[in-house]
Design an enzyme around this catalytic site. Structure first.
Site, short mmCIF file in Angstrom:
data_model
loop_
_atom_site.label_atom_id
_atom_site.label_comp_id
_atom_site.label_asym_id
_atom_site.label_seq_id
_atom_site.Cartn_x
_atom_site.Cartn_y
_atom_site.Cartn_z
N TYR A 149 0.80 -1.18 -0.18
CA TYR A 149 0.05 0.13 0.11
C TYR A 149 0.97 1.26 0.02
CZ TYR A 149 -3.41 3.54 1.55
OH TYR A 149 -4.36 4.56 1.75
N ASP A 244 9.36 2.44 -0.50
CA ASP A 244 8.38 3.25 0.38
C ASP A 244 8.89 2.95 1.80
OD1 ASP A 244 6.19 4.22 1.80
OD2 ASP A 244 4.92 3.32 0.42
N LYS A 276 5.22 8.89 9.22
CA LYS A 276 4.91 8.30 10.47
C LYS A 276 5.80 8.66 11.58
CE LYS A 276 2.13 4.46 8.79
NZ LYS A 276 0.81 4.72 9.03
#
Length: 448
Positions: A149, A244, A276
């Site tokens: 994702y 990523d 994050k």
């Protein structure tokens, strides 16, 4: 699927009903709705250290950590003090600031990237990295992997086509076919599929994008050398390798997912994305890479990218303070806690007769509750991640929730520990595991 609870949930239920009247599904990110496990999502009123307190006054040991950012735990006093001081100076200026320079320097010091550009979300970071890869190569095709994702970018919300070297189809209503016509989706850890795609379309491929270690289908580790293979294959064909690290960056290890393989094996991605942890719990993300590639971005180069709140002084202060406090000792503690909890969970599930796998990536781990009679020895890709006994996870989740442990409300997510998980918090989790394992076992039609 809903499990009975002995804890009061009236205020959460009321808020969920009110939210559902004004917000789709009652939540602002789908997994929060408990759709995969049933029941009423807990509305959290506050958090401190390793603990959450909901609006009904219930306390929970938190093993979600805001889906990764809270490496130090909630409301760390030094992070809070730095944020409060930053807020007192103003929340946004629309100008360059010192904290964004200092955070960029910290990211460059920990990773192989040479230059960094900030965004406000991981989705923006991956979208911008893809645009830069296309601008740098003059090519248009993007290769990604099923189960990885990369945010809700139209081109990356894609499902696999009918064959290994076919273009993707939209993965959700609202994404037009034209948005995925230039995306190819391959099985993860499948070298042959990558080789075939490059053999047929290599001169059109702008980049391969992958999670450094996938965490959005549970932790699924790259097989030894797989990321190095991707980097080498891209280089051989003039494409870019985009890693990523929105989830793994500064979380899996001090140097992120790259610290588990690239730093050891000696390869470097062309571009990386972060989020994050680097925001310290506030909305902040980034992408970065080689200086020559990043120099193609406006205002130095022709590839346009911008954002009003990018490099926000409050968010960058939170991220900078978090990274400065994320010492080797912090990572050692989080790793030890993850080891203790994951091994105890595995032992409890084994004692209850529940077929399962535990998979780790540094401090991150996932527990897969397998289908009856499963012979899987490792989860290698999205197809295998789907071979879970979902009723078992729902029962396990609710038993843990009732015992005061907040797990991810989906079987396809990562468990996150923090530096604030002390002996009391860990023991609370350990005490809850045996009964939860028995609840999971009951869904198989057996009891332990």
């Amino acid at each position: 699927m809903t499990a009975p609870t002995s804890r009061p949930t009236a205020r959460s239920a009321d808020l969920f009903a009110r939210a559902s009247a004004v917000t789709p599904g009652g939540v602002n990110s789908p997994v929060r709705a408990f759709g995969a496990v049933g029941g009423t999502p807990r509305f959290i009123a506050s958090a401190q250290g390793a603990w959450l307190t909901d609006v009904d006054g219930n306390e929970y040991v938190d093993l979600v950590g805001s889906w990764g950012p809270m490496l130090l735990g909630h409301a760390h006093p030094e992070v809070m003090a730095a944020v409060q001081a930053a807020v007192a100076r103003g929340t946004s200026y629309g100008t360059p600031t010192e904290p964004e320079v200092m955070l960029a320097e910290e990211i460059v010091a920990r990773t192989p990237v040479e230059r960094v550009r900030f965004t406000s979300s991981g989705t923006e970071a991956t979208m911008s990295a893809i645009r830069l890869a296309r601008g740098a190569t003059g090519r248009d095709v993007v290769v990604k992997f099923a189960g990885c994702y990369h945010g809700h970018v139209d081109a990356l919300l894609a499902s696999a086509g009918s064959g290994l070297a076919t273009f993707a189809v939209p993965g959700t209503p609202g994404v037009p076919q034209s948005a995925t016509d230039l995306t190819m989706v391959l099985p993860y850890n499948d070298r042959a599929a990558v080789e075939r795609v490059f053999a047929e379309h290599g001169d059109r491929i702008a980049c391969v994008i992958t999670e450094a270690t996938p965490g959005n289908m549970g932790v699924v580790n790259p097989e030894p050398g797989f990321n190095a293979f991707l980097a080498a294959t891209c280089a051989a064909h003039g494409a870019l390798f985009v890693s990523d690290e929105v989830m793994t960056g500064f979380r899996a290890t001090k140097r992120g997912g790259w610290g588990l393989d690239g730093a050891v094996e000696g390869w470097v991605p062309d571009l990386m994305t972060f989020g994050k942890v680097m925001g310290g719990g506030l909305p902040a993300a980034a992408f970065g890479g080689r200086a020559d590639l990043m120099g193609l971005l406006s205002p130095e180069g022709p590839v346009y990218q911008a954002g009003t709140l990018s490099g926000n002084p409050v968010a960058t202060t939170a991220g900078l303070t978090t990274l400065r406090l994320a010492t080797d000792e912090v990572y050692a503690h989080v790793d030890a806690v993850a080891t203790t909890i994951s091994e105890a969970a595995s032992a409890a599930l084994g004692e209850a007769g529940v077929p399962h796998l535990v998979q780790r990536a540094g401090t991150m781990f996932s527990i897969f509750l397998l289908e009856p009679g499963s012979t899987l020895t490792a989860v290698r890709n999205f197809d295998e991640a789907g071979r879970q006994h979902l009723p078992a996870y729902a029962a396990f989740f609710h038993a843990m929730l009732d015992a005061g442990v907040h797990l991810p409300p989906s079987a396809y997510e990562v468990w996150f520990c923090s530096a604030a998980h002390d002996e009391r918090a860990v023991q609370h989790v350990l005490d809850a595991l045996p009964a939860a394992a028995r609840a999971a076992a009951a869904t198989y039609g057996t009891t332990a």
